[in-house]
Design an enzyme around this catalytic site. Structure first.
Site, PDB file in Angstrom:
ATOM      1  N   GLU A  91       0.817  -1.214   0.000  1.00 14.48           N
ATOM      2  CA  GLU A  91       0.000   0.000   0.000  1.00 14.48           C
ATOM      3  C   GLU A  91       0.847   1.259   0.000  1.00 14.48           C
ATOM      4  O   GLU A  91       1.946   1.283   0.552  1.00 14.48           O
ATOM      5  CB  GLU A  91      -0.868   0.031   1.251  1.00 14.48           C
ATOM      6  CG  GLU A  91      -1.940  -1.011   1.204  1.00 14.48           C
ATOM      7  CD  GLU A  91      -2.807  -0.976   2.446  1.00 14.48           C
ATOM      8  OE1 GLU A  91      -3.869  -1.577   2.411  1.00 14.48           O
ATOM      9  OE2 GLU A  91      -2.421  -0.329   3.429  1.00 14.48           O
ATOM     10  N   CYS A 104       3.476   8.381   1.590  1.00 15.27           N
ATOM     11  CA  CYS A 104       3.958   7.424   2.579  1.00 15.27           C
ATOM     12  C   CYS A 104       4.206   6.119   1.826  1.00 15.27           C
ATOM     13  O   CYS A 104       3.270   5.525   1.288  1.00 15.27           O
ATOM     14  CB  CYS A 104       2.871   7.276   3.645  1.00 15.27           C
ATOM     15  SG  CYS A 104       3.264   6.074   4.895  1.00 15.27           S
ATOM     16  N   CYS A 111       5.618  -7.176   7.613  1.00 11.49           N
ATOM     17  CA  CYS A 111       6.717  -6.742   8.481  1.00 11.49           C
ATOM     18  C   CYS A 111       7.000  -7.863   9.464  1.00 11.49           C
ATOM     19  O   CYS A 111       6.080  -8.511   9.965  1.00 11.49           O
ATOM     20  CB  CYS A 111       6.334  -5.472   9.237  1.00 11.49           C
ATOM     21  SG  CYS A 111       7.712  -4.816  10.220  1.00 11.49           S
ATOM     22  N   CYS A 115       5.024  -5.289  15.993  1.00 21.54           N
ATOM     23  CA  CYS A 115       4.695  -4.354  17.082  1.00 21.54           C
ATOM     24  C   CYS A 115       3.214  -4.541  17.412  1.00 21.54           C
ATOM     25  O   CYS A 115       2.378  -4.662  16.517  1.00 21.54           O
ATOM     26  CB  CYS A 115       4.985  -2.915  16.659  1.00 21.54           C
ATOM     27  SG  CYS A 115       6.722  -2.682  16.254  1.00 21.54           S
ATOM     28  N   CYS A 118       0.351  -2.267  15.911  1.00 28.25           N
ATOM     29  CA  CYS A 118       0.435  -1.936  14.483  1.00 28.25           C
ATOM     30  C   CYS A 118      -0.272  -2.991  13.636  1.00 28.25           C
ATOM     31  O   CYS A 118      -0.020  -4.188  13.792  1.00 28.25           O
ATOM     32  CB  CYS A 118       1.901  -1.824  14.074  1.00 28.25           C
ATOM     33  SG  CYS A 118       2.149  -1.637  12.310  1.00 28.25           S
ATOM     34  N   GLY A 166       6.272  -2.154   6.577  1.00 30.94           N
ATOM     35  CA  GLY A 166       7.632  -2.688   6.621  1.00 30.94           C
ATOM     36  C   GLY A 166       8.614  -1.857   7.415  1.00 30.94           C
ATOM     37  O   GLY A 166       8.358  -0.701   7.749  1.00 30.94           O
ATOM     38  N   GLU A 167       9.742  -2.472   7.718  1.00 25.03           N
ATOM     39  CA  GLU A 167      10.815  -1.799   8.447  1.00 25.03           C
ATOM     40  C   GLU A 167      11.916  -1.461   7.431  1.00 25.03           C
ATOM     41  O   GLU A 167      12.645  -2.346   6.974  1.00 25.03           O
ATOM     42  CB  GLU A 167      11.342  -2.727   9.553  1.00 25.03           C
ATOM     43  CG  GLU A 167      12.629  -2.292  10.210  1.00 25.03           C
ATOM     44  CD  GLU A 167      12.671  -0.833  10.657  1.00 25.03           C
ATOM     45  OE1 GLU A 167      11.800  -0.407  11.430  1.00 25.03           O
ATOM     46  OE2 GLU A 167      13.582  -0.106  10.217  1.00 25.03           O
ATOM     47  N   SER A 198      11.611   6.222   8.803  1.00 20.87           N
ATOM     48  CA  SER A 198      11.197   5.895  10.167  1.00 20.87           C
ATOM     49  C   SER A 198      11.604   4.462  10.487  1.00 20.87           C
ATOM     50  O   SER A 198      11.322   3.541   9.726  1.00 20.87           O
ATOM     51  CB  SER A 198       9.679   6.050  10.293  1.00 20.87           C
ATOM     52  OG  SER A 198       9.234   5.583  11.548  1.00 20.87           O
ATOM     53  N   HIS A 222       7.919   5.290  21.362  1.00 23.58           N
ATOM     54  CA  HIS A 222       6.662   4.772  21.931  1.00 23.58           C
ATOM     55  C   HIS A 222       6.641   4.431  23.421  1.00 23.58           C
ATOM     56  O   HIS A 222       5.561   4.265  23.974  1.00 23.58           O
ATOM     57  CB  HIS A 222       6.160   3.538  21.152  1.00 23.58           C
ATOM     58  CG  HIS A 222       5.992   3.787  19.698  1.00 23.58           C
ATOM     59  ND1 HIS A 222       5.470   4.955  19.185  1.00 23.58           N
ATOM     60  CD2 HIS A 222       6.284   3.022  18.609  1.00 23.58           C
ATOM     61  CE1 HIS A 222       5.447   4.894  17.868  1.00 23.58           C
ATOM     62  NE2 HIS A 222       5.938   3.746  17.487  1.00 23.58           N
ATOM     63  N   CYS A 341      -1.425   6.083   9.943  1.00 23.69           N
ATOM     64  CA  CYS A 341      -0.262   5.347  10.440  1.00 23.69           C
ATOM     65  C   CYS A 341      -0.682   4.033  11.054  1.00 23.69           C
ATOM     66  O   CYS A 341      -1.573   3.996  11.901  1.00 23.69           O
ATOM     67  CB  CYS A 341       0.405   6.102  11.576  1.00 23.69           C
ATOM     68  SG  CYS A 341       1.200   7.571  11.087  1.00 23.69           S
TER      69      CYS A 341
HETATM   70  N1  SAH Z   1       8.510   0.200  10.502  1.00 23.79           N
HETATM   71  C1  SAH Z   1       8.795   1.562  10.626  1.00 23.79           C
HETATM   72  C2  SAH Z   1       8.020   2.439   9.676  1.00 23.79           C
HETATM   73  C3  SAH Z   1       6.564   2.137   9.468  1.00 23.79           C
HETATM   74  S1  SAH Z   1       5.459   2.438  10.796  1.00 23.79           S
HETATM   75  C4  SAH Z   1       8.594   2.014  12.052  1.00 23.79           C
HETATM   76  O1  SAH Z   1       8.033   1.255  12.848  1.00 23.79           O
HETATM   77  O2  SAH Z   1       9.016   3.121  12.376  1.00 23.79           O
HETATM   78  C5  SAH Z   1       5.206   4.190  10.747  1.00 23.79           C
HETATM   79  C6  SAH Z   1       4.802   4.802  12.100  1.00 23.79           C
HETATM   80  O3  SAH Z   1       3.432   4.483  12.410  1.00 23.79           O
HETATM   81  C7  SAH Z   1       5.636   4.263  13.249  1.00 23.79           C
HETATM   82  O4  SAH Z   1       6.014   5.277  14.131  1.00 23.79           O
HETATM   83  C8  SAH Z   1       4.678   3.315  13.880  1.00 23.79           C
HETATM   84  O5  SAH Z   1       5.057   3.030  15.171  1.00 23.79           O
HETATM   85  C9  SAH Z   1       3.365   4.054  13.763  1.00 23.79           C
HETATM   86  N2  SAH Z   1       2.174   3.213  13.992  1.00 23.79           N
HETATM   87  C10 SAH Z   1       2.057   1.902  13.778  1.00 23.79           C
HETATM   88  N3  SAH Z   1       0.800   1.484  14.102  1.00 23.79           N
HETATM   89  C11 SAH Z   1       0.125   2.567  14.523  1.00 23.79           C
HETATM   90  C12 SAH Z   1      -1.229   2.788  14.942  1.00 23.79           C
HETATM   91  N4  SAH Z   1      -2.118   1.795  14.967  1.00 23.79           N
HETATM   92  N5  SAH Z   1      -1.602   4.029  15.278  1.00 23.79           N
HETATM   93  C13 SAH Z   1      -0.712   5.055  15.192  1.00 23.79           C
HETATM   94  N6  SAH Z   1       0.571   4.916  14.787  1.00 23.79           N
HETATM   95  C14 SAH Z   1       0.999   3.692  14.451  1.00 23.79           C
HETATM   96 FE1  SF4 Z   2       6.495  -2.267  13.972  1.00 21.74          FE
HETATM   97 FE2  SF4 Z   2       6.860  -0.497  11.965  1.00 21.74          FE
HETATM   98 FE3  SF4 Z   2       6.733  -3.150  11.453  1.00 21.74          FE
HETATM   99 FE4  SF4 Z   2       4.518  -1.844  12.211  1.00 21.74          FE
HETATM  100  S1  SF4 Z   2       5.680  -1.518  10.339  1.00 21.74           S
HETATM  101  S2  SF4 Z   2       5.232  -3.867  12.971  1.00 21.74           S
HETATM  102  S3  SF4 Z   2       5.370  -0.325  13.654  1.00 21.74           S
HETATM  103  S4  SF4 Z   2       8.306  -2.097  12.683  1.00 21.74           S
END
Ligand code: SAH
Ligand code: SF4
Length: 347
Positions: A91, A104, A111, A115, A118, A166-167, A198, A222, A341
């Protein structure tokens, strides 16, 4: 098998022409067609001979990503679901604002880091995106918005954030290669100040990143306590807060002019107390930094509740007034179509 031309760096394109015993300025011409004019077929290259075009065509192909679904939010945010050549899906989101437009981009299919707050994290990791698939997202949106204006003041897409699926630091080589193409002044020419990567905290790669790239860094922080961060961002069990902050200090030493963004998702009763804010201020104080508070975007099946707007304000006020640090609250965009996000997951 032909190769997607968007996988090439400029120097690889140059080597291709050297291999053909052609002049290297052909690489400049083709690069301009691809990334300044935004052509979508080789046949339109009117300053390159048929003979050379045939040779390009023998080795490479040029194609847009294939869309399988699009959604438009009430606030103008658009989300595309792309189907890749192997059928996998990713996406991309475009967020228009008054003075800027942000894309974005995704860096992986799924991923691996899981987390707990997420949505993407609930998908299994499938594979890394290729450079052409990362750039393809930006090129698709530029085509869609007819955003190939030479005058940079008129560009609709001004900012790129690696905050999709993704990371990015776990797909390091392809992400760095894409960033180099995105910020190449002879090509797409995005300002390095307007591209942000990020990461959830892939410690060894942050050290590489400080050597290899000059775009902005955001860290998904976080939580200020390891017990909480271990649950929210499980990679914390491998690289704890102390360890993460240590490499961020190294990063700051090298990039004195850069401000690190610490992202902090606000989860009711989990990380949103004044005690959390106090500890956060203590940890972030030594940095040139900004704290970006992110209201939690819920998704079907999520186990958390968003902190109340009042609690977010109290938290922010503490950081600003007691902590004397910069803090902003991110406005949720596109949340009605799960484009905000952390809501991204192939639908
Ligand atoms: N994997 C990377 C980049 C993608 S996530 C990372 O984790 O940084 C982009 C941002 O969205 C990150 O800061 C992530 O922690 C945040 N995020 C993920 N799930 C979310 C949610 N449900 N609500 C708000 N922010 C969220
Ligand atoms: Fe965690 Fe970023 Fe992967 Fe979501 S996309 S699981 S916030 S590392």
């Amino acid at each position: 098998m032909k190769e997607n031309i968007y996988n090439l760096s400029f120097s690889e394109l140059k080597s291709f022409f050297i291999g053909l015993e052609e002049k290297t300025f052909r690489a400049d011409q083709l690069w301009n067609w691809l990334y300044v004019k935004g052509i979508n077929e080789f046949s339109g290259l009117n300053n390159i001979s048929k003979n050379i075009i045939n040779k390009i065509n023998d080795k490479y192909y040029l194609s847009e990503l294939k869309v399988s679904k699009t959604l438009l939010s009430k606030d103008g945010t658009r989300k595309w679901l792309f189907e890749l050549e192997d059928g996998k899906e990713i996406e991309t989101v475009y967020i228009p604002d008054k003075n800027r437009g942000t894309i974005c981009v995704s860096s992986q299919v799924g991923c691996s880091l899981a987390c707990s707050f997420c949505h993407t994290g609930t998908m299994k990791f499938s594979r890394n995106l290729r450079t052409s698939e990362i750039l393809g997202q930006v090129i698709y949106v530029k085509n869609f918005l007819k955003d190939w204006n030479k005058n940079s003041d008129k560009k609709k897409i001004t900012n790129i954030v690696f905050m999709g699926m993704g990371e990015p630091l776990l797909n390091y080589d392809n992400v760095i290669k894409s960033i180099n193409v995105l910020t190449d002044e002879k090509g797409l020419a995005f300002s390095k100040r307007k591209v942000t990567l990020s990461t959830s905290g892939v410690v060894p790669r942050i050290l590489d990143f400080k050597e290899d790239s000059d775009v902005n860094l955001a860290v998904s922080f976080h939580a200020a306590f390891d017990e909480v961060r271990n649950i929210l961002v499980p990679i914390n069990k491998k690289w704890s807060i102390d360890h993460l902050l240590e490499v961020l200090k190294e990063y700051s030493k090298k990039k004195k002019h850069k401000r690190i963004t610490f992202e902090y998702v606000m989860l009711e009763g989990i990380n949103d107390s004044i005690n959390d804010a106090k500890e956060l201020v203590k940890l972030i104080k030594p940095f040139k930094a900004k704290i970006n508070l992110i209201p939690f975007n819920p998704w079907p099946g999520s186990n958390y509740n968003a902190s109340s707007p009042n609690q977010v304000n109290i938290f922010k006020k503490f950081i600003l007034e007691e902590g004397k640090l910069l803090a902003t609250v991110r406005l949720p965009r596109g949340d009605d179509v799960l484009a905000a996000c952390g809501q991204l997951k192939s639908f």
